[in-house]
Design a protein around this motif. Structure first.
Motif, mmCIF file in Angstrom:
data_model
loop_
_atom_site.group_PDB
_atom_site.id
_atom_site.type_symbol
_atom_site.label_atom_id
_atom_site.label_comp_id
_atom_site.label_asym_id
_atom_site.label_seq_id
_atom_site.Cartn_x
_atom_site.Cartn_y
_atom_site.Cartn_z
ATOM 1 N N TYR A 101 0.620 -1.502 -0.059
ATOM 2 C CA TYR A 101 0.163 -0.075 -0.348
ATOM 3 C C TYR A 101 0.561 1.464 -0.018
ATOM 4 O O TYR A 101 1.688 1.476 0.497
ATOM 5 C CB TYR A 101 -0.722 0.071 1.551
ATOM 6 N N VAL A 102 0.615 2.315 0.002
ATOM 7 C CA VAL A 102 0.631 3.576 -0.436
ATOM 8 C C VAL A 102 -0.579 4.384 0.074
ATOM 9 O O VAL A 102 -0.977 4.352 0.573
ATOM 10 C CB VAL A 102 1.447 4.875 -1.312
ATOM 11 N N ALA A 103 0.362 5.143 1.281
ATOM 12 C CA ALA A 103 -0.456 5.786 2.162
ATOM 13 C C ALA A 103 0.276 8.024 2.829
ATOM 14 O O ALA A 103 1.670 7.846 2.311
ATOM 15 C CB ALA A 103 -0.903 5.266 3.914
ATOM 16 N N GLN A 178 -5.388 -3.267 10.056
ATOM 17 C CA GLN A 178 -4.337 -2.687 10.762
ATOM 18 C C GLN A 178 -3.422 -2.052 10.793
ATOM 19 O O GLN A 178 -2.216 -1.416 11.167
ATOM 20 C CB GLN A 178 -2.841 -4.420 10.390
ATOM 21 N N LEU A 179 -3.323 -1.137 9.236
ATOM 22 C CA LEU A 179 -2.131 -0.162 8.447
ATOM 23 C C LEU A 179 -2.606 1.240 9.453
ATOM 24 O O LEU A 179 -2.095 2.092 10.066
ATOM 25 C CB LEU A 179 -2.332 0.012 7.361
ATOM 26 N N ARG A 180 -4.111 1.089 9.553
ATOM 27 C CA ARG A 180 -4.196 2.244 9.904
ATOM 28 C C ARG A 180 -4.046 2.352 11.427
ATOM 29 O O ARG A 180 -4.167 3.729 11.742
ATOM 30 C CB ARG A 180 -5.748 2.458 10.065
ATOM 31 N N PRO A 189 -0.943 9.442 12.289
ATOM 32 C CA PRO A 189 -2.148 8.705 11.624
ATOM 33 C C PRO A 189 -2.041 8.531 10.109
ATOM 34 O O PRO A 189 -1.569 9.983 9.505
ATOM 35 C CB PRO A 189 -3.253 9.493 12.081
ATOM 36 N N ILE A 190 -2.539 7.923 9.200
ATOM 37 C CA ILE A 190 -2.772 7.700 7.862
ATOM 38 C C ILE A 190 -3.935 8.811 8.296
ATOM 39 O O ILE A 190 -5.414 9.456 8.221
ATOM 40 C CB ILE A 190 -3.652 6.929 7.052
ATOM 41 N N GLY A 192 -7.489 11.130 6.486
ATOM 42 C CA GLY A 192 -8.221 10.606 5.960
ATOM 43 C C GLY A 192 -9.245 9.808 6.977
ATOM 44 O O GLY A 192 -10.558 9.550 6.808
ATOM 45 N N ASP A 193 -7.911 8.968 8.246
ATOM 46 C CA ASP A 193 -8.815 8.112 8.936
ATOM 47 C C ASP A 193 -9.381 9.000 10.090
ATOM 48 O O ASP A 193 -9.157 9.416 10.737
ATOM 49 C CB ASP A 193 -7.654 7.111 9.636
ATOM 50 N N THR A 194 -11.596 8.870 9.576
ATOM 51 C CA THR A 194 -12.069 8.971 10.774
ATOM 52 C C THR A 194 -12.057 8.649 11.936
ATOM 53 O O THR A 194 -12.707 8.861 13.207
ATOM 54 C CB THR A 194 -13.724 9.155 10.625
ATOM 55 N N THR A 195 -11.708 7.549 12.237
ATOM 56 C CA THR A 195 -11.403 6.692 13.029
ATOM 57 C C THR A 195 -10.390 6.706 14.052
ATOM 58 O O THR A 195 -10.469 7.050 15.356
ATOM 59 C CB THR A 195 -11.457 5.163 12.782
ATOM 60 N N HIS A 196 -9.368 6.100 13.224
ATOM 61 C CA HIS A 196 -7.950 6.475 14.303
ATOM 62 C C HIS A 196 -6.988 7.960 13.548
ATOM 63 O O HIS A 196 -5.896 7.084 14.138
ATOM 64 C CB HIS A 196 -6.666 4.969 13.902
ATOM 65 N N GLY A 197 -6.955 9.016 13.060
ATOM 66 C CA GLY A 197 -6.627 9.489 12.346
ATOM 67 C C GLY A 197 -7.104 11.700 13.361
ATOM 68 O O GLY A 197 -7.411 11.489 14.319
ATOM 69 N N ASP A 198 -6.023 12.101 13.039
ATOM 70 C CA ASP A 198 -6.010 13.137 13.661
ATOM 71 C C ASP A 198 -7.516 14.490 12.235
ATOM 72 O O ASP A 198 -7.165 14.961 11.111
ATOM 73 C CB ASP A 198 -4.821 13.778 13.058
ATOM 74 N N GLY A 199 -8.171 15.252 13.502
ATOM 75 C CA GLY A 199 -9.322 15.733 12.821
ATOM 76 C C GLY A 199 -9.175 16.643 12.119
ATOM 77 O O GLY A 199 -9.174 17.130 10.901
ATOM 78 N N LYS A 200 -7.661 17.972 12.635
ATOM 79 C CA LYS A 200 -7.667 19.181 11.996
ATOM 80 C C LYS A 200 -7.119 18.791 10.753
ATOM 81 O O LYS A 200 -7.014 19.557 9.961
ATOM 82 C CB LYS A 200 -6.785 19.395 12.718
ATOM 83 N N HIS A 201 -5.875 17.683 11.323
ATOM 84 C CA HIS A 201 -5.371 17.616 8.992
ATOM 85 C C HIS A 201 -6.093 16.750 8.664
ATOM 86 O O HIS A 201 -6.257 17.161 7.044
ATOM 87 C CB HIS A 201 -4.135 16.786 9.446
ATOM 88 N N ASN A 202 -7.289 16.109 9.059
ATOM 89 C CA ASN A 202 -8.477 15.381 8.022
ATOM 90 C C ASN A 202 -9.298 16.643 7.345
ATOM 91 O O ASN A 202 -9.685 16.577 6.049
ATOM 92 C CB ASN A 202 -9.312 14.808 8.780
ATOM 93 N N ARG A 203 -9.459 17.407 8.352
ATOM 94 C CA ARG A 203 -10.870 18.565 7.716
ATOM 95 C C ARG A 203 -9.555 19.656 7.169
ATOM 96 O O ARG A 203 -10.265 20.259 6.081
ATOM 97 C CB ARG A 203 -10.791 19.782 9.052
#
Length: 258
Positions: A101-103, A178-180, A189-190, A192-203
């Protein structure tokens, strides 16, 4: 295909699913981000599925061999008979299939790394209600390496810029998410990950026009259960990935590395 406009599908496609490999036993297609592999109680509102689309496209029934999360885009293998599905599913279970994968993740990562961090099984509230709730953590191993770094002039907090890395991820085990979860564990965190990610960067990525999870299953390699030959597949680069690479000043040739 007007069905591709449904809400969770962040990659509209006009036409059939792109086929990367096909013979009389198996077909490998590119699954867009947001598309479910098959019907699920978790997303009752969904009306379009990869199995249904491929069945209609080929004019025959297809059988799932492995899973690819709804928000993850990339290579998906389907079998053209139940026997073929069982044979290749066993290869997946025995870890005889190589997936890469790439992320895009938060922060800077350089070099090659090996992460051995067991994971407790994640269970869905509805579908796993009757499952054992106190299972021990299961082995989970991921190799990963940095491909490129980027710093952009947008703030997500106290710093005036935001930093990101493009990674190559090779899961050596197949735990759920697993990867997330591994990237979350190392505090990268990857996006766009809304479960294990960072909301500020996703936004920020959504505001820049890059919604969705930035995890792409772009390479797949397995020994054909019938012919014994090595089947090595590489996905074409999706347009949304081309756009985000341009935004971060990364060359698409970075994804060609094994």
């Amino acid at each position: 295909m007007s069905d591709f406009t449904e809400q969770n599908l962040v990659e509209p496609i006009d036409g059939p699913l792109p086929i990367v490999f096909q013979d009389e036993h198996y077909v490998v297609v590119y699954k867009p981000a947001g598309l479910l592999v098959h019907r699920s109680w978790i997303a009752k509102q969904a009306t379009v599925f990869a199995m249904q689309l491929l069945r209609d496209q080929l004019g025959q029934y297809v059988y799932p061999v492995h899973r690819l999360d709804r928000p993850t885009c990339g290579l998906l293998v389907m079998a053209l008979s139940s026997e073929a599905a069982a044979k290749l599913s066993e290869c997946f279970s025995n870890r005889e299939v190589s997936k890469s994968y790439v992320a895009i993740v938060r922060g800077y990562i350089e070099g090659e790394h090996h992460l051995d961090y067991p994971l407790v099984e994640e269970q869905d509230q509805m579908t796993d209600a009757l499952a054992q709730q106190d299972k021990d953590a299961q082995p989970a191993v991921t190799d990963y390496r940095g491909l490129a770094l980027a710093e952009i002039s947008y703030s997500t907090g106290r710093f005036p810029t935001s930093r990101y890395s493009l990674l190559r991820l090779n899961p050596l085990t197949g735990r759920k998410h697993q990867l997330r979860r591994h990237m979350h564990h190392i505090s990268h965190p990857i996006i766009g990950d809304t479960t294990h990610g960072d909301g500020k960067h996703n936004r920020l990525f959504r505001e820049l026009g890059h919604p969705g999870l930035w995890l792409f299953a772009d390479q797949l390699r397995f020994t054909h259960p019938y012919s014994g030959e090595i089947v090595s597949c590489k996905s074409p680069l999706p347009p949304r990935w081309q756009r985000v690479l341009e935004q971060l000043s990364w060359n698409s040739s970075l994804l060609l590395s094994d």
